[in-house]
Scaffold this motif. Structure first.
Motif, mmCIF file in Angstrom:
data_model
loop_
_atom_site.group_PDB
_atom_site.id
_atom_site.type_symbol
_atom_site.label_atom_id
_atom_site.label_comp_id
_atom_site.label_asym_id
_atom_site.label_seq_id
_atom_site.Cartn_x
_atom_site.Cartn_y
_atom_site.Cartn_z
ATOM 1 N N ILE A 47 -26.491 6.009 -27.790
ATOM 2 C CA ILE A 47 -27.117 5.710 -28.930
ATOM 3 C C ILE A 47 -26.416 6.635 -29.992
ATOM 4 O O ILE A 47 -26.852 7.888 -29.878
ATOM 5 N N ASP A 48 -25.541 6.251 -31.095
ATOM 6 C CA ASP A 48 -24.890 7.309 -31.755
ATOM 7 C C ASP A 48 -24.331 8.456 -31.392
ATOM 8 O O ASP A 48 -24.594 9.554 -31.359
ATOM 9 N N PRO A 49 -23.335 7.900 -30.270
ATOM 10 C CA PRO A 49 -22.781 9.118 -29.244
ATOM 11 C C PRO A 49 -21.887 10.238 -30.228
ATOM 12 O O PRO A 49 -21.108 9.969 -30.905
ATOM 13 N N VAL A 50 -22.295 11.397 -29.873
ATOM 14 C CA VAL A 50 -21.689 12.425 -30.607
ATOM 15 C C VAL A 50 -20.299 12.892 -30.138
ATOM 16 O O VAL A 50 -19.824 13.671 -30.406
ATOM 17 N N LEU A 96 -21.950 15.230 -21.938
ATOM 18 C CA LEU A 96 -21.613 14.391 -23.117
ATOM 19 C C LEU A 96 -22.208 15.087 -24.177
ATOM 20 O O LEU A 96 -21.610 15.164 -25.304
ATOM 21 N N LEU A 97 -23.442 15.700 -24.280
ATOM 22 C CA LEU A 97 -23.987 16.605 -25.351
ATOM 23 C C LEU A 97 -23.457 17.931 -25.435
ATOM 24 O O LEU A 97 -23.866 18.475 -26.351
ATOM 25 N N GLY A 98 -22.829 18.486 -24.466
ATOM 26 C CA GLY A 98 -21.955 19.787 -24.484
ATOM 27 C C GLY A 98 -22.772 20.755 -24.040
ATOM 28 O O GLY A 98 -22.771 21.795 -24.391
ATOM 29 N N THR A 99 -24.066 20.458 -23.542
ATOM 30 C CA THR A 99 -25.136 21.624 -22.922
ATOM 31 C C THR A 99 -24.910 21.686 -21.444
ATOM 32 O O THR A 99 -25.781 22.623 -20.982
ATOM 33 N N GLY A 100 -23.853 21.287 -20.739
ATOM 34 C CA GLY A 100 -23.954 21.504 -19.245
ATOM 35 C C GLY A 100 -22.482 21.241 -18.882
ATOM 36 O O GLY A 100 -21.637 20.977 -19.402
ATOM 37 N N THR A 101 -22.325 21.796 -17.572
ATOM 38 C CA THR A 101 -20.925 21.778 -17.169
ATOM 39 C C THR A 101 -20.587 20.761 -16.061
ATOM 40 O O THR A 101 -19.767 20.424 -15.599
#
Length: 1006
Positions: free
Chosen positions: A890-893, A835-840
């Motif tokens: 919390i404040d989802p990106v 969800l944070l775009g740091t993993g697959t």
């Protein structure tokens, strides 16, 4: 006016059935009571039996020595029954007072192990010896009084009384365990027996009035007699030698019978399971055999011309039947396996299993016990017909009882440890046969050569067959067939150790790389002997060692209850902090067998700080003046006979007295083969005593509790980094404080809620409900589902009710499928990365990856998006800290333009409040979102989330009444989505109810 003979006979036999019924209730219940004083070590068990049997022998001897001078034997019998009953009615309060005096005043003041043991054993003897003596008086009084009423009917009377005595005893053993103990506990059961004795005494007094009017006086030698002739002297000497032989024979048959009984019970424990139910079924089968042997004598007494001849053949046949029982036992594993395969795992199935167990016990025990039941009436008849007088009844009974004591001592302390169960039974059988042959050769009216040599030949043949076919398959003995129905281990298994110890049969076997040590076929520990993935047990044993090392400020003195594999002791000794580690183990064979684990447990055997204490836990701690910083309790499963007493409120209090000021108790309880109510009954006992309790799910089925009288401090992670401890922890994925903390799920408040939810009573010494109900739970394959279910709830349920503390992502918890808690945390970490775009999302299951794609795809229809959101929230929100949920919930990106939809915004507000653990916001946003996301649009899981969020908000605000009100108002419209949330909602209501009683609130909500 004399009572009619037929009516008198019926009355006396009925009274004696009731009396013997009460007598076996006493024996069964006293063993539970005195077990609390002496423990369950082999010497303690034999001492309890010796006190009972010794008292019986003394009582019988007193009657034989004095009874001939008493005019009213039945009246004396009535008085004895009344005294026994009155004593029973005050036994429990006397025992409670004694325990308080002993543990709180006397034992702390005594010095030296021998002095403490002398106090324990001496006072235990005094608790039951007077009643035992009086119980021993009942049979010779009743039989002597009966014989005076009906002289010349010795065989019929004695056989009838032995039969009724045994029938009543068999019924008493069963009723005590299957009815009285579960219903009214130990105090109630012993009072019921006392009331029966009082009633028997009153009725016997009434019967004695009519009976003694018809009684013939006892034949006594005159005070002044003429000098004996040489013939009379010779006859008297001959009678003396004859009496001595039969008394000696009665002692031998008493000893052999108890060797059989102990040997058979120990053998059948391996096939039927070592439960309190199976023990009483076996005991009753043995007693039933005795009963019908007495009945046989009763019905044929008039036709028995030579009682010695009949007794000799009974002895021979008893020994032969005992030899035949060994091949039958070897086949019993197949019989139990067949039962397990066809019976349903239900209450009815368990009842049928109990009947099948009784049938198997009868097949093995009944034949030899039948002939054993014939011997005493025949010996007594022989003496009576030779003119020995009624005193011979008590003398035979006393000799037999003393022989029984000797047999118990020999079996437990000599024969079984030296030669094993099978050879011990074989030796006892040969002793019986030899006694029979001696009687048939030299003491019968007419010696018959052909039958005599036929008996010799039969002995040689049957003994050879027994030795050849009586050895059970070691893979069957180690199989634990009573659990899953597998009558033997698989072909790849290798039984490398099998020994009959004093208290149990211990085996060690390997299956591939897995090594398992088992007691009576029940596995106690398994270790992977190769370098692969650890076994589930290893996580528990290692955590039982590492938790107290990290949590206690100065763990110098440690005691461990139960050796098991030795891995817990080995792991603790991997730290330099302990200066003394005492491991208490009841069975030496367990320690010997566990050596085969080799280097996996090496320090347990070689480190000089470690000391093995072979003893029962209660006895050891009572005799030890040591105070410990940590006590680790790792008993076997609570359904095993004698083990459940280590999970009672009184035992936990007892252990607490042996802990230092900041001492920690570590308690391992299995969640398998138990149901929730039984499990939380033991937990209720723990939290009743200790104000601070934490609970950890170590794998998927074992729970470790940390209990203390002082607040439990945070982890000292530095303690876990020391070698060689660090290497042990790394192998099991428990290298850091985070690896431990992720497995924590409960504190005292959470446990109170669960106890309330399952209406679990406090487990006590005097109502051993776990021992009585756990065998049924094991058979049904029940498991405690609440722990793993509540840990699988994706909302901060356990955190906000006081149990779980989320572990930060930075802790890098090791991934392992063996721990659901660790797996959930690692999956939440992977979801966060996506969800944070740091993993697959590598490592996530395919359905979760698909839900993540739907969640981030702007084109996903709203119903499908809401479904995906609820699933992903369930996999992440409750397992991560508020800091780690920033940008996720919390404040989802990742949410994009969809946040402009008021329904989505309402849902995200509720999830954000839950992520922040903001109780006030949770209360309002949960209900607000529930109103705009009706059923039909929102999936049931999502609506479950919202109701639970609102209820947790009320918890956090301390408004416990509102928790239940929310369920009452909204519960009907929020359909339960799955078992996880059905239990979660019920738990929250129960938690609020339980904690409102004491004004407690969750730690996280304060």
């Amino acid at each position: 006016m004399p009572m009619p003979a037929a009516r008198l006979e019926r009355m006396l036999l009925l009274l004696f059935v009731a009396s013997s019924f009460a007598g076996l209730v006493y024996q069964a219940i006293w063993s539970h009571y005195l077990g609390l004083v002496l423990g369950h070590a082999a010497y303690a068990q034999t001492l309890v039996l010796a006190i009972f049997m010794g008292g019986m022998a003394l009582g019988a001897w007193l009657v034989s020595a004095r009874g001939g001078r008493w005019a009213g034997l039945i009246r004396a019998y009535a008085i004895v029954e009344l005294v026994i009953g009155a004593t029973a009615l005050v036994f429990h309060p006397m025992f409670v007072g004694y325990m308080s005096l002993s543990q709180e005043t006397v034992l702390p003041a005594l010095e030296g192990e021998s002095t403490i043991r002398l106090w324990q054993w001496g006072t235990a003897a005094l608790m039951i010896a007077p009643q035992s003596v009086m119980l021993g008086m009942t049979f010779p009084l009743m039989s002597g009084g009966y014989l005076r009423v009906a002289p010349g009917q010795d065989g019929q009377i004695l056989g009838g009384l032995y039969f009724t005595n045994s029938i009543g005893a068999a019924a008493g053993a069963l009723v005590a365990t299957f009815l009285l103990l579960p219903w009214i506990g130990m105090p109630g059961a012993i009072m019921v027996a006392g009331v029966i004795n009082v009633l028997v005494g009153l009725l016997a007094w009434r019967v004695s009035i009519g009976a003694e009017a018809a009684a013939a006086p006892a034949v006594e030698a005159p005070s002044i007699v003429a000098p004996e002739t040489s013939v009379e002297q010779s006859e008297r000497k001959s009678l003396g030698r004859f009496s001595t032989l039969l008394l000696f024979g009665a002692g031998i048959t008493g000893a052999s019978s108890f060797v059989y009984e102990i040997g058979w019970i120990r053998m059948l424990n391996q096939a039927l399971g070592a439960t309190v139910h199976s023990f009483e079924l076996m005991l009753s089968a043995f007693i039933l055999g005795l009963a019908f042997g007495g009945l046989w004598v009763r019905k044929r007494s008039a036709r028995i011309v030579d009682p010695v001849n009949a007794a000799g053949w009974a002895q021979v046949l008893m020994g032969l039947a005992a030899l035949v029982s060994l091949p039958l036992f070897a086949n019993s594993f197949a019989w139990v396996g067949a039962l397990m395969k066809v019976l349903p795992r239900t209450d009815t199935g368990y009842d049928l299993y109990a009947l099948g167990s009784a049938a198997i016990s009868l097949a093995i025990m009944f034949p030899a016990a039948f002939f054993a039941g014939m011997t005493l009436p025949l010996f007594t008849m022989a003496l009576l017909r030779r003119g020995a007088g009624e005193r011979s009844i008590g003398r035979i009974y006393a000799a037999n009882t003393l022989g029984a004591i000797a047999g118990v001592m020999l079996a437990v302390h000599v024969l079984i440890p030296l030669m094993g169960l099978r050879l011990a039974v074989t030796l006892a059988a040969l002793a019986d046969i030899l006694l029979g042959l001696v009687l048939l050769r030299g003491f019968v009216v007419e010696y018959r050569q052909r039958p005599y040599f036929a008996a010799l030949f039969a002995t040689l043949a049957v003994c050879a067959v027994s030795l050849l076919f009586g050895a059970p398959d070691p893979k069957a003995q180690a199989s634990g067939v009573f659990r899953y129905g597998n009558e033997r281990l698989g072909d790849l298994a290798d039984v490398r150790f099998l020994r009959d110890g004093k208290t149990a049969t211990v085996s060690f076997y390997t299956q591939g790389a897995m090594g398992t040590i088992a007691t009576n076929g029940k596995p106690d520990a398994s270790i992977n002997l190769a370098a692969g993935e650890p076994m589930d047990d290893e996580y528990t044993m290692v955590m039982a060692a590492s938790l107290p090392l990290a949590l206690h400020p100065d763990p110098e003195r440690i005691a461990i209850i139960g050796w098991g594999s030795g891995l817990t002791t080995h792991t603790i000794l991997g730290s330099s902090a302990p200066k003394l580690v005492d491991t208490i183990e009841i069975e030496p064979a367990m320690v010997t067998g566990a050596r085969l684990y080799g280097d996996s447990v090496k320090r347990a055997y070689t480190d000089p700080r470690g000391h093995l204490r072979v003893d029962d836990a209660r006895t050891y701690f009572s005799a030890s003046a040591k105070g410990y910083d940590v006590i680790v309790s790792e008993p076997s499963n609570p359904w095993v006979s004698g083990v459940s007493s280590l999970f009672t409120r009184e035992f936990y209090r007892f252990l607490g007295k042996h802990l230092g000021d900041r001492g920690i108790l570590v308690q391992w309880i299995q969640t398998y083969e138990l149901n929730d109510r039984l499990f939380y009954s033991m937990v209720a006992a723990l939290i009743e005593e200790y104000p601070y309790v934490h609970a950890y799910l170590t794998n998927s089925a074992d729970v470790i509790f940390i209990a203390s009288y002082a607040p439990i401090r945070d982890y000292d992670a530095a303690r876990l980094q020391e070698m060689p401890l660090a290497a042990d922890l790394k192998r099991t994925g428990l290298a850091t404080a985070g690896d431990h903390q992720v497995r924590r799920f409960a504190d005292r408040a959470v446990l109170k809620g669960l106890i309330e939810l399952f209406d679990a009573p406090v487990h006590t010494d005097y109502l051993p409900s776990v021992a009585l109900h756990a065998p049924r739970s094991r058979f049904k394959g029940e498991s405690v589902l609440s722990v793993s279910t509540l840990m699988g709830v994706g909302m901060p349920l356990l955190e906000m009710t006081g149990g779980r503390r989320p572990v930060p992502v930075s802790a890098q918890v090791a991934a392992t499928d063996a721990s659901p808690a660790a797996k959930d945390h690692v999956n939440a970490r992977r979801v966060r990365e996506v969800l944070l775009g740091t993993g697959t999302g590598k490592g996530l299951d395919a359905p979760i990856v698909e839900k993540l794609k739907l969640l981030r795809d702007p084109a996903t229809p709203l119903p499908a998006w809401l479904d995906a959101a609820s699933v992903i929230a369930d996999f992440s929100l409750g397992y991560l800290t508020p800091e780690d949920l920033q940008g996720v919930w919390i404040d989802p990106v990742w949410v994009g333009d969809r946040a402009s939809d008021p329904r989505v915004a309402a849902l995200l507000s509720a999830y954000a409040a839950a992520s922040r653990r903001d109780a006030a916001a949770m209360s309002t946003t949960g209900i607000a979102a529930l109103k705009v996301l009706p059923q039909g649009l929102a999936p049931n899981l999502l609506r479950d989330h919202l109701l639970v969020i609102a209820m947790l908000g009320a918890v956090g605000e301390g408004d416990l009444a509102r928790v239940r009100k929310l369920e009452d108002v909204h519960g009907a419209s929020v359909k339960v989505s799955n078992n996880f949330y059905g239990l979660a909602r019920a738990y929250l209501s129960a938690w609020a109810e339980a904690n409102a009683k004491t004004g407690a609130t969750a730690t996280a909500a304060r």
